[in-house]
Design a protein around this motif. Structure first.
Motif, short mmCIF file in Angstrom:
data_model
loop_
_atom_site.label_atom_id
_atom_site.label_comp_id
_atom_site.label_asym_id
_atom_site.label_seq_id
_atom_site.Cartn_x
_atom_site.Cartn_y
_atom_site.Cartn_z
N GLN A 243 0.70 -3.81 4.54
CA GLN A 243 0.47 -2.46 4.03
C GLN A 243 0.68 -1.44 5.14
OE1 GLN A 243 -0.60 -1.79 0.69
NE2 GLN A 243 0.04 0.27 1.30
N PRO A 244 1.59 -0.46 4.96
CA PRO A 244 1.79 0.55 6.00
C PRO A 244 0.48 1.28 6.33
CG PRO A 244 3.52 0.67 4.36
CD PRO A 244 2.49 -0.27 3.81
N GLY A 569 15.11 3.54 13.76
CA GLY A 569 15.75 4.42 12.80
C GLY A 569 14.88 5.62 12.45
N ALA A 570 15.38 6.46 11.59
CA ALA A 570 14.69 7.69 11.20
C ALA A 570 13.41 7.35 10.44
CB ALA A 570 15.61 8.55 10.35
N LYS A 571 12.49 8.34 10.40
CA LYS A 571 11.24 8.17 9.66
C LYS A 571 11.45 8.53 8.19
CE LYS A 571 8.12 7.00 12.83
NZ LYS A 571 6.97 7.87 13.13
N VAL A 572 10.86 7.73 7.30
CA VAL A 572 10.91 7.97 5.86
C VAL A 572 9.51 7.81 5.30
CG1 VAL A 572 13.31 7.15 5.66
CG2 VAL A 572 11.42 5.52 5.39
N GLU A 573 9.34 8.19 4.04
CA GLU A 573 8.04 8.04 3.40
C GLU A 573 7.68 6.56 3.30
OE1 GLU A 573 5.91 10.39 2.44
OE2 GLU A 573 7.27 11.97 3.17
N ALA A 574 6.42 6.26 3.62
CA ALA A 574 5.97 4.86 3.54
C ALA A 574 5.95 4.40 2.09
CB ALA A 574 4.59 4.74 4.15
N PRO A 575 6.33 3.16 1.82
CA PRO A 575 6.29 2.66 0.43
C PRO A 575 4.87 2.62 -0.11
CG PRO A 575 6.66 0.86 1.98
CD PRO A 575 6.77 2.13 2.76
N GLN A 576 4.74 2.96 -1.36
CA GLN A 576 3.42 2.97 -1.99
C GLN A 576 3.03 1.59 -2.53
OE1 GLN A 576 1.43 5.81 -1.92
NE2 GLN A 576 3.11 6.38 -0.53
N GLN A 577 4.02 0.78 -2.87
CA GLN A 577 3.78 -0.55 -3.42
C GLN A 577 4.47 -1.59 -2.54
OE1 GLN A 577 1.81 -1.04 -6.08
NE2 GLN A 577 1.51 1.16 -6.38
N LEU A 578 3.88 -2.75 -2.44
CA LEU A 578 4.47 -3.85 -1.68
C LEU A 578 5.27 -4.74 -2.61
CD1 LEU A 578 1.53 -4.82 0.72
CD2 LEU A 578 3.33 -3.10 1.01
N GLY A 579 6.30 -5.37 -2.07
CA GLY A 579 7.16 -6.21 -2.87
C GLY A 579 8.14 -5.38 -3.67
N SER A 580 8.78 -6.03 -4.65
CA SER A 580 9.77 -5.35 -5.50
C SER A 580 9.81 -6.07 -6.83
CB SER A 580 11.15 -5.38 -4.84
OG SER A 580 11.63 -6.72 -4.75
N GLU A 581 10.66 -5.58 -7.72
CA GLU A 581 10.79 -6.24 -9.02
C GLU A 581 11.32 -7.65 -8.85
OE1 GLU A 581 13.09 -5.60 -13.32
OE2 GLU A 581 12.98 -3.96 -11.87
N GLN A 582 12.26 -7.82 -7.92
CA GLN A 582 12.82 -9.16 -7.67
C GLN A 582 11.87 -10.03 -6.86
OE1 GLN A 582 16.85 -9.06 -6.18
NE2 GLN A 582 16.75 -11.16 -5.41
#
Length: 602
Positions: A243-244, A569-582
């Motif tokens: 978790q970020p 690399g550049a900074k981006v918004e941290a993901p809100q959910q872990l994992g993915s659909e796949q």
């Protein structure tokens, strides 16, 4: 008339003593029977082990006797020192002060008790031992005509014998143990015997010394507690996404590959010294490989499988989950060796997704493997292969014992004295709990690793080994690489790791930290310990490199953090959910693979 004399504090009541002895006798009988039954099936291997150990000493004895003058000179020097010790000790018994003939080394903690200095008898015992140890060391070291490997074996086993015969390891010659025995009227020895029997039982007839309170820690409760999810798994790994802990994160995710000889949570111990937590706080997206604890079911898994089902499978999952084609990688010890193989494999495939690599106390050139070389000659590898062949894997405890032997006074004898002679319980320590949590290794994989890396040193040779149909050539790795080693490392000596950067073609940085293989790496900035050295000089000569290096106070993590920030690399918004659909979350971190113990595989 009843005897109303009060019982001394700490003393055992008669009924308690009888009950304790009865329990010990019953347990002892079972352990002896189990041990004898086991020896009947493994006796031929024990005999081979003894013969393999005796051959170097036979060769050494022949060489030593071929130069009787040198041997006589060494003996005379010893007896002259011993005569001086006798004279000085006699003066001390008469009340006169005298300078010691020999003193323990600065780092020798065995003789820290004031009794070894203040009491003339124990001072004499201590100095007698140190003189004898020095005599044996010098006699072995000064014998000429032995090849390097035989000399190394003789020296190693001589030191093992010397360590075992220390007066601190015996009740009658250890003043601290004697003092406690008198204070408790022997209760410490009863408790110590019970501790030994419990360790023998836990080790299946082999002495598996506890280094810490095994009940004080639980994976996922007070170690390996950083929040995350298992987002992928196969037969060999679970992949953890953490978790970020910052609002923005570096776009390039980071994949950590630990050694498979121990559990991954060396990089995620308690929160105060968790490398994973620190990386998250620096704004990185962190993924961790957690290796399976193999059993006979995984006997046919190869080194190639560890690459394909380990880092490569994990990279594919990380890329898909984060949506980033690029990533950076970290490899610790054997994990670093595997990472280098993986990068060379990717280079051969034209795959350039890895943009930065960190190698922590990792050997790529095995020409100088340190004292581990004692255990990897052809004879011993063949014996090990026969043992592994019987079960399909190498038991984790056997490899753990091998590593402990490299620092026997700290990792064996100190606990022997504490647990069995003093009868004390070991102190709760997360690092030692992790050290006791070794993993098994599949026979085919481990045999390949020992023979091709340690014995033949083929990894450094272009095309020396082939994995998944691709000749492995480390010189094709052009990825920017950060090498970190530890000055006192006895597992991956920096004499060896210093050669790693020379094998790669991309820009490299080499940093030398203080302390050893574990404490030197797991050294958070909050501790402000050990310090580190950096140098831009490209050389494989230790003295030359160190002479050119600049020393910095504090943790090497500070330097590494700056390097990683430029590679993330550049900074981006941290993901809100872990994992993915796949790759949906399978279970909470730390997952189930890490909870499988080597002494109770599921």
């Amino acid at each position: 008339m009843a005897n109303n004399k009060p019982t001394e504090p700490g003393a055992l009541e008669t009924s308690e003593l009888s009950e304790a002895l009865s329990e010990i006798a019953t347990t002892s009988q079972k352990l002896v029977n189990d041990f004898l039954a086991k020896e009947q099936t493994e006796h031929h291997i024990s005999v081979e082990d003894a013969l393999a150990m005796s051959k170097p000493f036979q060769e050494w004895a022949a060489r030593a006797m071929a130069d009787p003058v040198r041997l006589w000179q060494s003996q005379m020097a010893f007896w002259q020192d011993y005569a001086t010790l006798m004279q000085n000790s006699a003066l001390r018994f008469w009340g006169f002060q005298s300078d010691p003939v020999v003193s323990p080394s600065k780092g020798d903690r065995r003789f820290k008790s004031e009794h070894w200095e203040d009491n003339p008898l124990f001072d004499f015992i201590k100095q007698s031992y140190l003189l004898s140890a020095d005599y044996l060391h010098r006699t072995v070291k000064e014998t000429e005509g032995l090849d390097d490997r035989t000399a190394q074996k003789v020296d190693f086993y001589t030191r093992a014998f010397i360590d075992a015969m220390s007066p601190t390891n015996f009740v009658a010659t250890n003043p601290e143990v004697l003092e406690k025995t008198l204070e408790t009227r022997g209760e410490n020895l009863i408790k110590g015997l019970k501790n030994m029997l419990e360790d023998l039982s836990r080790g299946g007839g082999k002495l598996n010394i506890r280094m810490t309170d095994l009940d004080a820690f639980e994976v996922g409760e007070n170690v390996a507690t950083t929040p995350g999810k298992v987002v992928y798994q196969n037969d060999l790994i679970q992949l953890i996404q953490y978790q970020p802990q910052t609002e923005k994160v570096h776009k390039r995710p980071m994949l950590l590959t630990p050694a498979w000889i121990n559990k991954y949570y060396i990089m995620d111990l308690s929160p105060k010294n968790s490398m994973v937590k620190w990386l998250l706080e620096q704004g990185h997206q962190v993924f961790m490989i957690s290796w399976k604890n193999p059993t006979e079911k995984e006997a046919d898994k190869t080194f190639e499988d560890y690459m394909l089902e380990g880092p490569l499978a994990a990279m594919d999952a990380v890329n898909e989950i984060t949506g980033s084609r690029e990533l950076s990688c970290v490899g610790y010890c054997l994990g670093g060796t595997l990472l280098a193989c993986t990068l060379a494999y990717l280079a051969a495939k034209g795959d350039d997704r890895v943009k930065a690599a960190t190698f922590l106390t990792c050997m790529l050139d095995f020409e100088y493997p340190g004292e581990l070389e004692v255990f990897i000659d052809e004879e011993q590898i063949q014996m090990l292969e026969r043992k592994m062949g019987a079960k399909g894997y190498l038991e984790g405890q056997q490899m753990a014992t091998t590593f402990n032997m490299l620092r026997a006074n700290d990792l064996i004898w100190s606990f022997f004295v504490n647990n069995y002679l003093k009868g004390d319980e070991p102190f709760p320590f997360d690092l030692l709990y992790w050290n006791s949590d070794a993993t098994n290794m599949p026979a085919k994989m481990h045999s390949f690793y020992l023979r091709n890396m340690y014995q033949k040193n083929l990894l450094k040779q272009p095309g020396g080994i082939t994995l998944a149909g691709e000749p492995i050539d480390l010189s094709q790795i052009k990825v920017p690489a950060y090498f970190m080693s530890a000055k006192e490392d006895h597992i991956a000596p920096w004499k060896s790791t210093l050669r790693g950067p020379q094998l790669l073609s991309g820009p490299t940085k080499y940093v030398l930290g203080g302390s050893g293989h574990i404490a030197g790496v797991i050294n958070p900035p909050s501790r402000n310990k050990y310090g580190y050295w950096t140098s831009t000089k490209k050389t494989v000569d230790q003295d030359e490199w160190l002479e050119s290096a600049k020393h910095f106070e504090g943790s090497w993590w500070n330097d590494w953090g700056k390097w990683l920030a430029h590679k993330g690399g550049a900074k981006v918004e941290a993901p809100q959910q872990l994992g993915s659909e796949q790759h949906p979350p399978i279970e909470d971190a730390p997952g189930s693979y890490v909870k499988e113990r080597h002494d109770d595989p599921k």
